[in-house]
Design an enzyme around this catalytic site. Structure first.
Site, PDB file in Angstrom:
ATOM      1  N   TYR A  24     -17.595 -10.160 -52.264  1.00 38.26           N
ATOM      2  CA  TYR A  24     -16.744 -10.808 -52.364  1.00 38.26           C
ATOM      3  C   TYR A  24     -15.141  -9.921 -51.970  1.00 38.26           C
ATOM      4  CZ  TYR A  24     -14.093 -14.474 -55.306  1.00 38.26           C
ATOM      5  OH  TYR A  24     -12.598 -15.003 -54.871  1.00 38.26           O
ATOM      6  N   LYS A  37     -12.095 -10.641 -49.594  1.00 36.03           N
ATOM      7  CA  LYS A  37     -10.541 -11.124 -50.264  1.00 36.03           C
ATOM      8  C   LYS A  37     -10.056 -10.494 -49.942  1.00 36.03           C
ATOM      9  CE  LYS A  37     -11.903 -15.373 -51.874  1.00 36.03           C
ATOM     10  NZ  LYS A  37     -11.342 -16.727 -50.868  1.00 36.03           N
TER      11      LYS A  37
HETATM   12  P1  NDP Z   1     -15.581 -23.087 -56.713  1.00 32.42           P
HETATM   13  O1  NDP Z   1     -16.874 -23.146 -56.416  1.00 32.42           O
HETATM   14  O2  NDP Z   1     -15.251 -25.001 -57.940  1.00 32.42           O
HETATM   15  O3  NDP Z   1     -15.173 -24.628 -54.598  1.00 32.42           O
HETATM   16  C1  NDP Z   1     -15.391 -23.704 -53.545  1.00 32.42           C
HETATM   17  C2  NDP Z   1     -15.133 -24.826 -52.596  1.00 32.42           C
HETATM   18  O4  NDP Z   1     -15.685 -23.945 -50.961  1.00 32.42           O
HETATM   19  C3  NDP Z   1     -16.430 -25.887 -52.826  1.00 32.42           C
HETATM   20  O5  NDP Z   1     -15.108 -27.093 -52.211  1.00 32.42           O
HETATM   21  C4  NDP Z   1     -16.903 -25.814 -51.907  1.00 32.42           C
HETATM   22  O6  NDP Z   1     -17.369 -26.743 -51.170  1.00 32.42           O
HETATM   23  C5  NDP Z   1     -16.281 -24.903 -51.038  1.00 32.42           C
HETATM   24  N1  NDP Z   1     -17.531 -24.197 -49.871  1.00 32.42           N
HETATM   25  C6  NDP Z   1     -18.277 -23.561 -49.978  1.00 32.42           C
HETATM   26  N2  NDP Z   1     -18.487 -23.063 -49.083  1.00 32.42           N
HETATM   27  C7  NDP Z   1     -17.900 -23.965 -47.673  1.00 32.42           C
HETATM   28  C8  NDP Z   1     -17.884 -23.789 -47.077  1.00 32.42           C
HETATM   29  N3  NDP Z   1     -18.807 -23.141 -45.774  1.00 32.42           N
HETATM   30  N4  NDP Z   1     -17.383 -24.855 -45.622  1.00 32.42           N
HETATM   31  C9  NDP Z   1     -16.694 -24.907 -46.827  1.00 32.42           C
HETATM   32  N5  NDP Z   1     -16.130 -25.559 -47.491  1.00 32.42           N
HETATM   33  C10 NDP Z   1     -16.782 -24.536 -48.110  1.00 32.42           C
HETATM   34  O7  NDP Z   1     -14.615 -22.316 -56.184  1.00 32.42           O
HETATM   35  P2  NDP Z   1     -12.756 -22.187 -56.739  1.00 32.42           P
HETATM   36  O8  NDP Z   1     -12.247 -23.391 -56.365  1.00 32.42           O
HETATM   37  O9  NDP Z   1     -13.319 -21.416 -58.020  1.00 32.42           O
HETATM   38  O10 NDP Z   1     -12.885 -21.624 -55.526  1.00 32.42           O
HETATM   39  C11 NDP Z   1     -11.563 -21.976 -54.937  1.00 32.42           C
HETATM   40  C12 NDP Z   1     -11.438 -20.279 -54.225  1.00 32.42           C
HETATM   41  O11 NDP Z   1     -10.320 -19.941 -54.840  1.00 32.42           O
HETATM   42  C13 NDP Z   1     -12.317 -19.775 -53.440  1.00 32.42           C
HETATM   43  O12 NDP Z   1     -12.259 -18.992 -52.323  1.00 32.42           O
HETATM   44  C14 NDP Z   1     -12.118 -18.830 -54.299  1.00 32.42           C
HETATM   45  O13 NDP Z   1     -13.049 -17.206 -54.374  1.00 32.42           O
HETATM   46  C15 NDP Z   1     -11.205 -18.413 -54.844  1.00 32.42           C
HETATM   47  N6  NDP Z   1     -10.861 -17.959 -56.051  1.00 32.42           N
HETATM   48  C16 NDP Z   1     -11.123 -18.794 -57.521  1.00 32.42           C
HETATM   49  C17 NDP Z   1     -10.482 -18.015 -58.397  1.00 32.42           C
HETATM   50  C18 NDP Z   1     -11.862 -18.738 -59.879  1.00 32.42           C
HETATM   51  O14 NDP Z   1     -11.572 -18.456 -60.963  1.00 32.42           O
HETATM   52  N7  NDP Z   1     -12.002 -19.746 -59.852  1.00 32.42           N
HETATM   53  C19 NDP Z   1     -10.573 -16.612 -59.237  1.00 32.42           C
HETATM   54  C20 NDP Z   1      -9.944 -16.149 -57.747  1.00 32.42           C
HETATM   55  C21 NDP Z   1      -9.942 -16.843 -55.796  1.00 32.42           C
HETATM   56  P3  NDP Z   1     -18.481 -27.989 -51.360  1.00 32.42           P
HETATM   57  O15 NDP Z   1     -19.273 -27.574 -52.635  1.00 32.42           O
HETATM   58  O16 NDP Z   1     -18.613 -28.983 -50.086  1.00 32.42           O
HETATM   59  O17 NDP Z   1     -19.810 -27.151 -50.698  1.00 32.42           O
END
Ligand code: NDP
Length: 246
Positions: free
Chosen positions: A154, A158
């Protein structure tokens, strides 16, 4: 503010992506709510946007699939005429210490988080260059800045997103396209809900503001960066992490 702008937000059915979609729609953008598996939830986001007087559609596509990303972006341009805002939010974790991390878990995280960001930018760039305008926001992470034990895949993905952001900013700047990264710290979503209480408490001790962020903290930064107010900002990594990475 974003009237007549078409925005694509990846992974927008839930979590941070959902909040970004709602916020950009609030500001007037037509939002394409991309999802991979969460069809019902993406449709709920569209309905919520429409109920508030905004416009949106949902679109299934895995960002890890190069050809599917091309088709999605071509369809958006064909259907709506332009693509003004691209938010690469889709992301996954498959945490483990390096001794236990499987090769397929390393590859899966890189494919979605880093290659997925490349895929959508690759297929949007030509249109944005033609338009001589565009705003690209890539969601990175504090892990990509500081590193984090248990997140080799990860953190590498990133950190890669940051290198990609700066390179795209340099390549696209002459046509008025800006490319920035937002690096959240710990945010309350399903991604962090799986962490045990002990890990959450230890994390909070590393955060000067002493608490997790909320999805709106990230979404408002994205809304600012895609607005005209941020026209002179490009190639930056903006941390929204309660002071964790300073
Ligand atoms: P969630 O796990 O809540 O949601 C992940 C999202 O990514 C879902 O909407 C999922 O869609 C989508 N996703 C995963 N794989 C795919 C794919 N192959 N194609 C399209 N969509 C995909 O994560 P967060 O909302 O917490 O995170 C969102 C972003 O923020 C990410 O990039 C994460 O790395 C980053 N982030 C989050 C942090 C945190 O503390 N939460 C901290 C730092 C960064 P679906 O459900 O339709 O599969």
């Amino acid at each position: 503010m974003l009237e007549n702008k078409v925005a694509l937000v990846t992974g927008a059915g839930r979590g941070i992506g959902r909040e970004i979609a709602l916020t950009l729609a609030r500001d007037g953008a037509f939002v394409v709510v991309n999802y991979n598996g969460s069809k019902d939830r993406a449709e709920e986001v569209v309905k919520t946007i429409e109920a508030a007087g905004g416009k949106a559609v949902s679109y299934q596509c895995s960002v890890a699939d190069f050809a599917a990303c091309q088709e999605m972006i071509q369809n958006i341009i064909k259907e709506y005429g332009h693509l003004d805002i691209l938010v690469n939010n889709a992301g996954i974790t498959k945490d483990n210490l390096i001794m236990k991390m499987k090769e397929e878990d390393f590859d899966a995280v890189i494919s979605t988080n880093l290659k997925g960001t490349f895929n959508t930018i690759k297929h949007s760039a030509r249109q944005m260059l033609k338009q001589r305008s565009g705003k690209i926001i890539n969601i990175s992470s504090v892990s990509g800045i500081l590193g984090n034990a248990g997140q080799a895949n990860y953190a590498a993905s990133k950190a890669g997103v940051i290198g990609l952001t700066k390179t795209m900013a340099r390549e696209l700047a002459s046509r008025g396209i800006t490319v920035n990264a937002v690096a959240p710290g710990f945010v309350d979503t399903e991604m962090t809900a799986v962490l045990g209480e002990e890990i959450k408490e230890a994390a909070c001790r590393q955060i000067p503001l002493g608490k997790f962020g909320q999805t709106k903290d990230i979404a408002e930064m994205v809304a600012f960066l895609v607005s005209e107010k941020a026209d002179y900002i490009t190639g930056q990594v903006i941390s929204v992490d309660g002071g964790m990475s300073m």
